[in-house]
Design an enzyme around this catalytic site. Structure first.
Site, PDB file in Angstrom:
ATOM      1  CG  ASP A 163      37.708  34.901  38.540  1.00  0.00           C
ATOM      2  OD1 ASP A 163      36.909  35.803  38.817  1.00  0.00           O
ATOM      3  OD2 ASP A 163      38.912  35.101  38.323  1.00  0.00           O
ATOM      4  CD1 TRP A 178      36.438  41.947  39.037  1.00  0.00           C
ATOM      5  CD2 TRP A 178      36.080  41.852  41.239  1.00  0.00           C
ATOM      6  NE1 TRP A 178      36.766  40.677  39.456  1.00  0.00           N
ATOM      7  CE2 TRP A 178      36.561  40.597  40.813  1.00  0.00           C
ATOM      8  CE3 TRP A 178      35.780  42.029  42.589  1.00  0.00           C
ATOM      9  CZ2 TRP A 178      36.742  39.526  41.681  1.00  0.00           C
ATOM     10  CZ3 TRP A 178      35.963  40.959  43.457  1.00  0.00           C
ATOM     11  CH2 TRP A 178      36.435  39.736  43.003  1.00  0.00           C
TER      12      TRP A 178
END
Length: 549
Positions: A89, A355
């Site tokens: 992130d 992901w």
């Protein structure tokens, strides 16, 4: 003619990943089995067979594979990449002392199979080239463990008591895994964000007894003279206010179901060129189960200090590709001295990964890292074709100065396939295409010498597309090969701007109204570029190639 890599019947439905980017709690995802080179190589997907749009099926092709590990690199030429190991992130950058300070989640122990992230810092003066400054918030130095996503602010008025100009960050930490302990902790810096210290070991915003309680985003509400915090709380974005960044009060929430966990929330005010203002609420969301993107969803509306009111129920998406997650936006200043903020433009940056296949990459063996960011974008607010408000994206204007050569090819007539006299692995192509009647048009990017493998970007019927199915890519399932965004075929004109790097492609359609970002791993020797049409001729107008290699 070599058929282009586009499948009009490509699947859009998703496996059931309704929990968002993490189908299991975040801490469990951090413990996903590490893919070494053997695992990553096995996971790299290639669509085995694609029907030609003329109606005939073409035989399966095996895309060219990379040469020996020591001979090649997949590290981006003009994209920010982590120096080693792992990143995910992005954290919102801040302009401090003449440079943008960009933190991101970093795991120094990734290849050893160990869990946990720190905040690592990079700085930049042009938002294209970044200088590594090392770890700013270390992991596992308090009883609360490692540090997750959050956000930092410059506390100009010393509201938190750490000194005027201190950099204050709220980050999520989870002291006890899987026990509803995600909470927000305060860290502060008195050296311009290069290193942070914890403000004790207690959270400033404790968990109320829920699983998802993370990703704090801070902003200053100048009208009311207080701080606002947004928080990801499953299918709700929670709103909290504070006078001092230490004590927080819940004031409301924004709920949307069917998009998984509304992660990495974002809120900002933006004006149109003629001064009309709106607020935008963004989240990283998972629309795959209903055929929507798994990127940055946003709503345009109003904010009164406690409540965000959206003008539409359904979100729009800032990226239609597969690999633009945990994105952040931030203010554009007139100069690096912290001059006036441009109310019409913000910067944006996303993590180029997903992901569903986060560990599948050849960069592990070839370059010793896993973690690439998108180019920085400038985003503006305007009217969409349907009359509603929408965000438009363009690559940051300083990227043009990074070009080593500019090739102006002018107008090119294409009827079928036209290979160009250009070779490269890192470049930008821009063109406005016009036609009277055809089925499909586009560009073959990172084309192999025999024309058998390439990434395709273009328009087919009523949608624009980016298709990586013809080259090695991270999705072993073969499901996520072609991304699409709506297009009005009656226009018979489209502007395409494509950014290509060693392991990524970013497509900007019609002045960035729609963008597609994808990871792709063509063989290093695949350097060709071609234009193509199916079902009729077209003029590719004003073709310009900017070479970044």
């Amino acid at each position: 003619m070599t058929p282009h890599r586009h499948d009009p019947d490509a699947p859009h439905a998703s496996p059931d990943r309704s929990a968002g980017r993490r189908a299991v709690p975040r801490s469990a995802v951090r413990r996903r089995t590490l893919l070494g080179l053997a695992g990553a190589g096995a996971a790299l997907g290639a669509l085995p067979a694609l029907p030609a749009l003329a109606g005939e099926r073409t035989p399966a092709r095996t895309p060219a594979r990379a040469t020996a590990p020591s001979a090649v690199t997949y590290r981006g030429v003009y994209h920010h990449t982590v120096p080693d190991e792992w990143k995910n992130d992005p954290q919102r950058p801040l302009l401090i002392d003449g440079a943008y300070h960009y933190w991101y989640l970093y795991n120094a122990d990734y290849r050893a199979g160990a869990e946990g992230t720190a905040w690592r810092l990079a700085t930049s003066t042009d938002l294209v080239t970044f200088a590594d400054q090392g770890v700013a918030i270390p992991k596992d130095t308090t009883p609360n463990g490692d540090v997750w996503s959050g956000s930092a602010v410059v506390d100009h008025e010393n509201t938190a008591g750490f000194g005027a100009g201190a950099v204050v960050a709220l980050v999520t930490m989870e002291p006890v895994e899987g026990a509803n302990t995600q909470a927000q902790y305060l860290w502060y810096s008195t050296d311009g964000g290069r290193s942070f210290a914890p403000h004790g070991t207690d959270p400033v915003l404790a968990n109320p007894g829920v699983r998802d309680f993370r990703d704090p985003k801070l902003l200053w509400d100048a009208e009311r003279g207080r701080w606002v915090q947004l928080l990801a709380e499953n299918d709700k974005v929670g709103f909290y206010t504070s006078a001092d960044l230490r004590s927080w009060e819940y004031v409301g929430g924004f709920v949307r179901t069917g998009l998984g966990v509304l992660e990495c929330p974002d809120l900002f005010r933006i004006e149109t060129a003629d001064g009309e203002a709106r607020w935008v609420l963004g989240v990283s969301a998972n629309g795959k189960p209903v055929g929507l993107p798994n990127t940055y969803a946003y709503w345009v509306g109003s904010f009164d200090g406690t409540t965000f009111t959206a003008e539409t129920d359904e979100p729009r998406w800032l990226d239609h590709g597969f690999d633009w997650y945990a994105a952040v936006t931030w203010e554009k200043h007139a100069d690096l001295g912290g001059g006036q903020v441009d109310p019409t433009t913000r910067y944006a940056l996303g993590w180029l990964n997903n992901w569903d296949y986060a560990n599948a990459t050849p960069t592990l063996e070839h370059d010793g890292f896993n973690g690439t960011d998108s180019v920085v974008r400038e985003i503006t607010l305007g009217r969409d074709a349907d009359g509603g408000w929408a965000l438009f994206s363009r690559p940051v204007d300083t990227l043009a100065a990074r070009a080593t050569h500019v090739h102006e090819l002018g107008d090119l007539a294409v009827d079928g396939e036209l290979p160009l006299d250009f070779a490269g692995v890192a470049y930008e192509v821009t063109t406005t295409v016009r036609w009277e009647r055809l089925t499909t048009l586009g560009l073959q990017l990172r084309r192999s010498a025999d024309g058998a493998s390439h990434v395709d970007a273009g328009v087919h019927g009523d949608y624009a597309f980016l298709n990586r199915g013809g080259v090695p890519h991270p999705d072993a399932s073969g499901t996520w090969t072609e991304s699409r965004s709506p297009f009005d075929p009656a226009r018979r004109e489209v502007t395409l701007r494509v950014l290509v790097d060693r392991a990524s492609v970013e497509l900007f359609v019609d002045d960035g109204r729609h963008v597609h970002s994808q990871l792709a791993f063509p063989a290093p020797e695949a350097t060709g570029l071609a234009l193509f049409t199916v079902g009729g001729p077209a003029t590719f107008g004003g073709v310009v190639i900017r070479d970044f290699a």
